[in-house]
Design a protein around this motif. Sequence first.
Motif, PDB file in Angstrom:
ATOM      1  N   ILE A 102       0.929  -0.853   0.272  1.00  0.00           N
ATOM      2  CA  ILE A 102       0.096   0.519   0.253  1.00  0.00           C
ATOM      3  C   ILE A 102       0.534   1.351   0.113  1.00  0.00           C
ATOM      4  N   TYR A 103       2.480   1.326   0.703  1.00  0.00           N
ATOM      5  CA  TYR A 103       3.017   2.660   0.685  1.00  0.00           C
ATOM      6  C   TYR A 103       3.412   2.129  -0.376  1.00  0.00           C
ATOM      7  N   ALA A 104       4.296   1.601  -1.105  1.00  0.00           N
ATOM      8  CA  ALA A 104       4.605   1.401  -1.977  1.00  0.00           C
ATOM      9  C   ALA A 104       3.547   2.513  -3.861  1.00  0.00           C
ATOM     10  N   GLU A 105       2.349   1.850  -3.644  1.00  0.00           N
ATOM     11  CA  GLU A 105       2.078   2.479  -4.704  1.00  0.00           C
ATOM     12  C   GLU A 105       1.633   4.014  -4.221  1.00  0.00           C
ATOM     13  N   LEU A 106       1.481   4.014  -2.903  1.00  0.00           N
ATOM     14  CA  LEU A 106       1.275   6.318  -2.457  1.00  0.00           C
ATOM     15  C   LEU A 106       2.892   6.473  -2.689  1.00  0.00           C
ATOM     16  N   ILE A 107       4.280   6.264  -2.584  1.00  0.00           N
ATOM     17  CA  ILE A 107       5.314   6.705  -2.491  1.00  0.00           C
ATOM     18  C   ILE A 107       5.553   6.676  -4.447  1.00  0.00           C
ATOM     19  N   GLU A 108       4.492   6.092  -5.367  1.00  0.00           N
ATOM     20  CA  GLU A 108       4.767   5.668  -6.447  1.00  0.00           C
ATOM     21  C   GLU A 108       4.533   7.308  -6.902  1.00  0.00           C
ATOM     22  N   ALA A 109       3.646   7.640  -6.247  1.00  0.00           N
ATOM     23  CA  ALA A 109       2.276   8.509  -6.428  1.00  0.00           C
ATOM     24  C   ALA A 109       2.935  10.018  -6.279  1.00  0.00           C
ATOM     25  N   GLN A 110       3.268   9.571  -5.066  1.00  0.00           N
ATOM     26  CA  GLN A 110       4.734  10.858  -4.156  1.00  0.00           C
ATOM     27  C   GLN A 110       5.964  10.138  -3.597  1.00  0.00           C
ATOM     28  N   PRO A 111       7.141  10.082  -4.778  1.00  0.00           N
ATOM     29  CA  PRO A 111       8.195   9.528  -3.729  1.00  0.00           C
ATOM     30  C   PRO A 111       9.130  11.045  -3.314  1.00  0.00           C
ATOM     31  N   GLU A 112       8.186  12.184  -3.411  1.00  0.00           N
ATOM     32  CA  GLU A 112       8.853  13.104  -2.626  1.00  0.00           C
ATOM     33  C   GLU A 112       8.499  13.109  -1.387  1.00  0.00           C
ATOM     34  N   ASP A 113       7.465  12.278  -0.482  1.00  0.00           N
ATOM     35  CA  ASP A 113       7.052  13.010   0.318  1.00  0.00           C
ATOM     36  C   ASP A 113       7.145  11.723   1.583  1.00  0.00           C
ATOM     37  N   GLY A 114       8.444  12.654   2.238  1.00  0.00           N
ATOM     38  CA  GLY A 114       9.347  11.531   3.755  1.00  0.00           C
ATOM     39  C   GLY A 114       8.482  10.857   4.302  1.00  0.00           C
ATOM     40  N   ARG A 115       7.356  11.655   4.460  1.00  0.00           N
ATOM     41  CA  ARG A 115       6.479  10.891   5.753  1.00  0.00           C
ATOM     42  C   ARG A 115       6.331   9.326   5.210  1.00  0.00           C
ATOM     43  N   LEU A 116       5.475   9.117   3.408  1.00  0.00           N
ATOM     44  CA  LEU A 116       5.391   7.918   3.210  1.00  0.00           C
ATOM     45  C   LEU A 116       6.026   7.248   3.452  1.00  0.00           C
ATOM     46  N   TYR A 117       7.499   7.011   3.242  1.00  0.00           N
ATOM     47  CA  TYR A 117       8.769   6.063   3.654  1.00  0.00           C
ATOM     48  C   TYR A 117       9.006   6.079   5.487  1.00  0.00           C
ATOM     49  N   THR A 118       8.789   6.560   5.807  1.00  0.00           N
ATOM     50  CA  THR A 118       8.857   6.396   7.520  1.00  0.00           C
ATOM     51  C   THR A 118       7.977   5.618   7.110  1.00  0.00           C
ATOM     52  N   LEU A 119       5.989   5.471   7.384  1.00  0.00           N
ATOM     53  CA  LEU A 119       4.965   4.743   7.453  1.00  0.00           C
ATOM     54  C   LEU A 119       5.456   3.386   6.654  1.00  0.00           C
ATOM     55  N   ARG A 120       5.987   3.437   5.551  1.00  0.00           N
ATOM     56  CA  ARG A 120       6.897   2.119   4.718  1.00  0.00           C
ATOM     57  C   ARG A 120       7.451   0.912   5.578  1.00  0.00           C
ATOM     58  N   GLY A 121       8.358   2.489   6.686  1.00  0.00           N
ATOM     59  CA  GLY A 121       9.230   1.530   7.111  1.00  0.00           C
ATOM     60  C   GLY A 121       9.131   0.971   8.906  1.00  0.00           C
ATOM     61  N   GLY A 122       8.221   1.410   8.758  1.00  0.00           N
ATOM     62  CA  GLY A 122       7.723   0.804  10.003  1.00  0.00           C
ATOM     63  C   GLY A 122       7.112  -0.701   9.151  1.00  0.00           C
ATOM     64  N   SER A 123       5.482  -0.756   8.623  1.00  0.00           N
ATOM     65  CA  SER A 123       5.373  -2.127   8.038  1.00  0.00           C
ATOM     66  C   SER A 123       6.466  -2.726   7.966  1.00  0.00           C
ATOM     67  N   LEU A 124       8.436  -2.346   6.474  1.00  0.00           N
ATOM     68  CA  LEU A 124       8.502  -3.379   6.176  1.00  0.00           C
ATOM     69  C   LEU A 124       9.145  -4.083   7.715  1.00  0.00           C
ATOM     70  N   TRP A 125       9.342  -3.278   9.225  1.00  0.00           N
ATOM     71  CA  TRP A 125       9.873  -3.273  10.211  1.00  0.00           C
ATOM     72  C   TRP A 125       9.146  -4.543  10.508  1.00  0.00           C
ATOM     73  N   ALA A 126       7.867  -4.412  10.486  1.00  0.00           N
ATOM     74  CA  ALA A 126       6.645  -5.387  11.751  1.00  0.00           C
ATOM     75  C   ALA A 126       6.700  -6.457  10.682  1.00  0.00           C
ATOM     76  N   ALA A 127       7.309  -6.442   9.119  1.00  0.00           N
ATOM     77  CA  ALA A 127       7.190  -8.036   8.543  1.00  0.00           C
ATOM     78  C   ALA A 127       8.794  -8.584   8.578  1.00  0.00           C
ATOM     79  N   GLY A 128      10.099  -8.009   9.096  1.00  0.00           N
ATOM     80  CA  GLY A 128      11.039  -8.717   9.771  1.00  0.00           C
ATOM     81  C   GLY A 128      12.243  -8.670   8.550  1.00  0.00           C
ATOM     82  N   ASN A 129      11.793  -7.168   7.754  1.00  0.00           N
ATOM     83  CA  ASN A 129      13.010  -6.314   6.627  1.00  0.00           C
ATOM     84  C   ASN A 129      12.988  -5.694   7.419  1.00  0.00           C
TER      85      ASN A 129
END
Length: 449
Positions: A102-129
């Motif tokens: 979900i966050y990857a799709e949002l980042i693709e549309a808004q690649p300069e939005d740092g907040r989205l990277y933080t949110l995806r980072g949390g998701s990746l962390w929760a997934a063990g990446n």
Amino acid sequence: MKSPTKSAGISGRLAIKALFLAFGFFSASFTSAEEPSVPEPRVARVQMRLTFSQDLVDVIEKGDLLTVLEAREENFLIRSHSGRKGLVAKANAVSLSEAAEIYAELIEAQPEDGRLYTLRGGSLWAAGNADGALDDFNKAIELGYQAAHAYMSRGLFYAARGEHDRAIEDYTTAFEKDKEDISPLINRAAAYILKGKAEEAIQDYNVAIQGRSNDPILYQQRAVALKAMNKLDDAVKDFSKAVEITGTNKPSAIPPLMSRGYLHFQQGKHDEAIRDFGAVIEINPKATVAFNNRGYNLLQLGKTVDALRDYDKAIELEPKYGLAHQNRAWLLATTDNQQLRDPKAAVESATKACELSGYQDVSDMASLAAACAANEEFEKAVGWQEKVIDKATPDQKPFAEKILEMYVKKKPFDPKVANELLNAANNSAKESKPNETPDPSAAKRKRAL
């Protein structure tokens, strides 16, 4: 039911009380089996509208974090980021660990939005990446996303990896950016404790408590830091404050009551320890560790019958509770109460403790050696005590060897003789190291062998 670990209770050998305090009872998180777990956050898969009586009350955007208050058959009762409650279809709210796409799709549309990277980072962390999560946290900050929670998120990540210096640096930055939020201070204090910097942790907790004076968890956590500095009276006061705020009859009072009871035990205040562990049992009659710990303190007051009853109850509640089996073995093997003394049963209990620990725990094997000696099986006692010596630490070996001499001479474990041997060993150590600053808690961390 999860078996209690040996670190979760008090060892109850009858002799040499100073050697019985080796179980790491405290934890900065103060979680317990009685506390409910926090569910993983959910993430909005699509944009949703919360309405009340056909009136729009909130708009949930795709990617928003949702707090689940209740899971129903087809819906989640959630609290949105703005604090509104409402129902959302389960199909429209995925777990955080499943939200990276979900966050990857949002980042693709808004690649300069740092907040989205933080949110995806949390998701990746929760997934063990972990590597992917760190890349995203760094990317968010590189893009100029300077919100406090960007640093807070990365700090939590570093702390989870054991990189506490980096975590402290990020928590510090987060607090500087938003001094109204004390969460970075609380996390920084925890990192300081893990680095052995209790004084710095206390300073952070002091500030945090000023901003959140009715939070019992903060008093519990500050108590851990105070305990680390050997300020036991002050630690007891903080645990007492936590109990006062929580209320003595609520499940959430169990962690501070257990911890205060253990401090009373360390201070030799066995009556007070018994009251605390008894209060836990009143709240939760299945509190296995509380029964074990109360039993040990009853033993210190000579209430052997009551102590044995508590050990038996702990084992009844959790048959795989090795420490309770070990404590029961020591009591049955060494008590002066001839009506209770039962060397054969002591051997059975000690053997069970050893089986549960895979014959790897020194104290379990020491209890088996003492039980065999009490049962006049001196050859076996010598054999087990030799195994104890093999696994003993350098500071434990001299005492263990003295106990071995007793068994070789076909003498059972004698608490009074053992105390004399311990005192002699301690005096010898002090005389041989006159220039070292004595550690008042060192004796309390040793195990009986």
